[in-house]
Design a protein around this motif. Structure first.
Motif, mmCIF file in Angstrom:
data_model
loop_
_atom_site.group_PDB
_atom_site.id
_atom_site.type_symbol
_atom_site.label_atom_id
_atom_site.label_comp_id
_atom_site.label_asym_id
_atom_site.label_seq_id
_atom_site.Cartn_x
_atom_site.Cartn_y
_atom_site.Cartn_z
ATOM 1 N N THR A 1 13.776 35.884 -28.426
ATOM 2 C CA THR A 1 14.236 36.867 -29.409
ATOM 3 C C THR A 1 13.234 37.084 -30.526
ATOM 4 N N HIS B 1 12.909 48.980 -29.670
ATOM 5 C CA HIS B 1 12.885 49.524 -31.021
ATOM 6 C C HIS B 1 11.495 50.039 -31.339
ATOM 7 N N SER C 1 9.740 46.002 -26.295
ATOM 8 C CA SER C 1 10.778 46.228 -27.308
ATOM 9 C C SER C 1 11.373 47.613 -27.143
ATOM 10 N N ARG D 1 10.148 38.130 -32.406
ATOM 11 C CA ARG D 1 8.996 39.012 -32.249
ATOM 12 C C ARG D 1 8.151 39.085 -33.521
ATOM 13 N N ALA E 1 5.598 39.288 -24.212
ATOM 14 C CA ALA E 1 5.917 40.544 -24.895
ATOM 15 C C ALA E 1 5.610 41.749 -24.007
ATOM 16 N N LEU F 1 6.119 37.850 -28.225
ATOM 17 C CA LEU F 1 7.528 37.552 -27.988
ATOM 18 C C LEU F 1 7.586 36.119 -27.501
#
Length: 85
Positions: A12, A84, A82, A14, A77, A6
């Protein structure tokens, strides 16, 4: 590269990166012209020439262009997982 990245700058990106493999060359330059006068390998450096101790890999964000050590992208990161899956 087995860890997610990240970007610590744009926060934003990734998925879009450039992996930069570093290939350091030890050289002695002519101070006036900048021409390479001598090239060294790691076993034949002179006493005033320190060996390279940097990272072998750098990463550039494909969105904002930031270039950092790979660990910067991995750690960012890890600290911002995340949502998602």
């Amino acid at each position: 590269m087995t860890s997610p990245y990240l970007c610590p700058n744009c926060k934003t990106n990734r998925s879009r990166y450039h992996i930069l493999e570093q290939n350091p060359q030890a050289v002695k330059l002519n101070p006036q012209s900048g021409e390479i006068m001598e090239q060294y390998d790691s076993s034949s450096l002179d006493p005033f020439h320190l060996p390279y101790k940097g990272t072998s890999k750098r990463v550039q964000c494909g969105s904002c262009g930031l270039i950092e050590d790979e660990q910067s992208f991995i750690k960012f990161a890890e600290s911002h997982p995340s949502n998602h899956k």
